[in-house]
Motif scaffolding. Sequence first.
Motif, PDB file in Angstrom:
ATOM      1  N   UNK A  34      32.334 -54.403   9.904  1.00  0.00           N
ATOM      2  CA  UNK A  34      30.932 -53.747   9.791  1.00  0.00           C
ATOM      3  C   UNK A  34      31.103 -52.189   9.927  1.00  0.00           C
ATOM      4  N   UNK A  35      31.902 -51.853  10.941  1.00  0.00           N
ATOM      5  CA  UNK A  35      32.092 -50.532  11.286  1.00  0.00           C
ATOM      6  C   UNK A  35      32.781 -49.802   9.899  1.00  0.00           C
ATOM      7  N   UNK A  36      33.619 -50.481   9.270  1.00  0.00           N
ATOM      8  CA  UNK A  36      34.037 -50.082   7.997  1.00  0.00           C
ATOM      9  C   UNK A  36      33.234 -49.865   6.864  1.00  0.00           C
ATOM     10  N   UNK A  37      32.281 -50.976   6.972  1.00  0.00           N
ATOM     11  CA  UNK A  37      31.381 -50.619   5.871  1.00  0.00           C
ATOM     12  C   UNK A  37      30.319 -49.579   6.228  1.00  0.00           C
ATOM     13  N   UNK A  38      30.094 -49.336   7.334  1.00  0.00           N
ATOM     14  CA  UNK A  38      29.172 -48.259   7.559  1.00  0.00           C
ATOM     15  C   UNK A  38      30.058 -46.900   7.543  1.00  0.00           C
ATOM     16  N   UNK A  39      31.289 -46.751   7.427  1.00  0.00           N
ATOM     17  CA  UNK A  39      31.972 -45.620   7.141  1.00  0.00           C
ATOM     18  C   UNK A  39      31.981 -45.449   5.682  1.00  0.00           C
ATOM     19  N   UNK A  40      31.995 -46.682   4.807  1.00  0.00           N
ATOM     20  CA  UNK A  40      32.138 -46.765   3.569  1.00  0.00           C
ATOM     21  C   UNK A  40      30.766 -46.156   3.024  1.00  0.00           C
ATOM     22  N   UNK A  41      29.522 -46.464   3.538  1.00  0.00           N
ATOM     23  CA  UNK A  41      28.353 -46.188   3.106  1.00  0.00           C
ATOM     24  C   UNK A  41      28.139 -44.519   3.534  1.00  0.00           C
ATOM     25  N   UNK A  42      28.566 -44.340   4.614  1.00  0.00           N
ATOM     26  CA  UNK A  42      28.360 -42.770   5.039  1.00  0.00           C
ATOM     27  C   UNK A  42      29.119 -41.953   3.861  1.00  0.00           C
ATOM     28  N   UNK A  43      30.634 -42.321   3.623  1.00  0.00           N
ATOM     29  CA  UNK A  43      31.153 -41.516   2.683  1.00  0.00           C
ATOM     30  C   UNK A  43      30.325 -41.437   1.114  1.00  0.00           C
ATOM     31  N   UNK A  44      29.745 -42.700   0.781  1.00  0.00           N
ATOM     32  CA  UNK A  44      29.006 -42.647  -0.340  1.00  0.00           C
ATOM     33  C   UNK A  44      28.003 -41.578  -0.344  1.00  0.00           C
ATOM     34  N   UNK A  45      27.314 -41.593   0.844  1.00  0.00           N
ATOM     35  CA  UNK A  45      26.234 -40.587   1.133  1.00  0.00           C
ATOM     36  C   UNK A  45      26.545 -39.244   1.117  1.00  0.00           C
ATOM     37  N   UNK A  46      27.821 -39.016   1.681  1.00  0.00           N
ATOM     38  CA  UNK A  46      28.329 -37.607   1.563  1.00  0.00           C
ATOM     39  C   UNK A  46      28.566 -37.176   0.099  1.00  0.00           C
ATOM     40  N   UNK A  47      29.186 -37.968  -0.656  1.00  0.00           N
ATOM     41  CA  UNK A  47      29.615 -37.879  -2.080  1.00  0.00           C
ATOM     42  C   UNK A  47      28.216 -37.539  -2.759  1.00  0.00           C
ATOM     43  N   UNK A  48      27.417 -38.139  -2.657  1.00  0.00           N
ATOM     44  CA  UNK A  48      26.040 -38.413  -3.347  1.00  0.00           C
ATOM     45  C   UNK A  48      25.417 -37.040  -2.939  1.00  0.00           C
ATOM     46  N   UNK A  49      25.552 -36.515  -1.883  1.00  0.00           N
ATOM     47  CA  UNK A  49      24.826 -35.515  -1.292  1.00  0.00           C
ATOM     48  C   UNK A  49      25.501 -34.226  -1.721  1.00  0.00           C
ATOM     49  N   UNK A  50      27.010 -34.267  -1.924  1.00  0.00           N
ATOM     50  CA  UNK A  50      27.689 -33.049  -2.759  1.00  0.00           C
ATOM     51  C   UNK A  50      27.216 -33.105  -4.272  1.00  0.00           C
ATOM     52  N   UNK A  51      26.958 -34.328  -4.556  1.00  0.00           N
ATOM     53  CA  UNK A  51      26.587 -34.104  -6.311  1.00  0.00           C
ATOM     54  C   UNK A  51      24.951 -33.590  -6.248  1.00  0.00           C
ATOM     55  N   UNK A  52      24.339 -34.065  -5.427  1.00  0.00           N
ATOM     56  CA  UNK A  52      23.000 -33.412  -5.497  1.00  0.00           C
ATOM     57  C   UNK A  52      23.039 -32.182  -4.926  1.00  0.00           C
ATOM     58  N   UNK A  53      23.809 -31.526  -4.439  1.00  0.00           N
ATOM     59  CA  UNK A  53      23.934 -30.140  -3.880  1.00  0.00           C
ATOM     60  C   UNK A  53      24.074 -29.171  -5.116  1.00  0.00           C
ATOM     61  N   UNK A  54      24.959 -29.867  -6.177  1.00  0.00           N
ATOM     62  CA  UNK A  54      25.405 -28.923  -7.320  1.00  0.00           C
ATOM     63  C   UNK A  54      24.201 -28.642  -8.167  1.00  0.00           C
ATOM     64  N   UNK A  55      23.295 -29.661  -8.380  1.00  0.00           N
ATOM     65  CA  UNK A  55      22.270 -29.389  -9.463  1.00  0.00           C
ATOM     66  C   UNK A  55      20.945 -28.948  -8.444  1.00  0.00           C
ATOM     67  N   UNK A  56      20.992 -28.721  -7.046  1.00  0.00           N
ATOM     68  CA  UNK A  56      19.914 -28.460  -6.452  1.00  0.00           C
ATOM     69  C   UNK A  56      19.437 -26.659  -6.748  1.00  0.00           C
ATOM     70  N   UNK A  57      18.194 -26.588  -6.196  1.00  0.00           N
ATOM     71  CA  UNK A  57      17.912 -25.135  -6.186  1.00  0.00           C
ATOM     72  C   UNK A  57      18.681 -24.341  -5.046  1.00  0.00           C
ATOM     73  N   UNK A  58      18.765 -23.037  -5.429  1.00  0.00           N
ATOM     74  CA  UNK A  58      19.755 -22.429  -4.409  1.00  0.00           C
ATOM     75  C   UNK A  58      19.095 -22.057  -3.002  1.00  0.00           C
ATOM     76  N   UNK A  59      17.769 -22.435  -3.217  1.00  0.00           N
ATOM     77  CA  UNK A  59      17.260 -22.168  -1.712  1.00  0.00           C
ATOM     78  C   UNK A  59      17.350 -23.445  -0.732  1.00  0.00           C
ATOM     79  N   UNK A  60      17.645 -24.510  -1.181  1.00  0.00           N
ATOM     80  CA  UNK A  60      17.986 -25.549  -0.645  1.00  0.00           C
ATOM     81  C   UNK A  60      19.471 -25.548  -0.237  1.00  0.00           C
ATOM     82  N   UNK A  61      20.227 -24.938  -0.610  1.00  0.00           N
ATOM     83  CA  UNK A  61      21.726 -24.902  -0.227  1.00  0.00           C
ATOM     84  C   UNK A  61      21.794 -25.040   1.489  1.00  0.00           C
ATOM     85  N   UNK A  62      21.115 -24.370   2.168  1.00  0.00           N
ATOM     86  CA  UNK A  62      21.363 -24.407   3.716  1.00  0.00           C
ATOM     87  C   UNK A  62      21.098 -25.826   4.029  1.00  0.00           C
TER      88      UNK A  62
END
Length: 162
Positions: A34-62
Amino acid sequence: MPFRYRLESILKVRIRKKEAQLAVVQKAQQAVYEAEERIRQNQEEIEQTIQNKKTADFRMMEYYDNYLHHLWDKAEALEQERMRLQEILDEENRKLVKCEQEVKVIEKHKEKQKEIYKEEEKKAELKQFSEIGVQRFFIQGREAAEEEAFELELKKLEQENS
């Protein structure tokens, strides 16, 4: 008389203890998964956030940066938790191995005692057969002596009659 192991109750207790420890190990293993699954989900969320950051408005970067730092901190905490759970699992596995060894020792002792019992049964059976054989020998010897005596008497009677 059938074989009866005098330490059977101890063996049963150790087997139950081993089974209980196995259940504890399985729960600890599940917690690690279960802990490994939570780590995997968190890693997916990090990757998703990085992808979203690339297409986001510059005012949202912070905001994205702050959120990513939060996710990285969360990843570190989750990894520490996984390591703690892994240590618990390792300790429980050591306990399980010890329980299994205790059971094997008693089972090996039981097998040795069973072999000793079988040998004693064979010896007793052979002794009984030996005693029967000795009795038969004496009975046959006595019968042979009686028969010889009877034949001698018959010869004497025949000689007297002749």
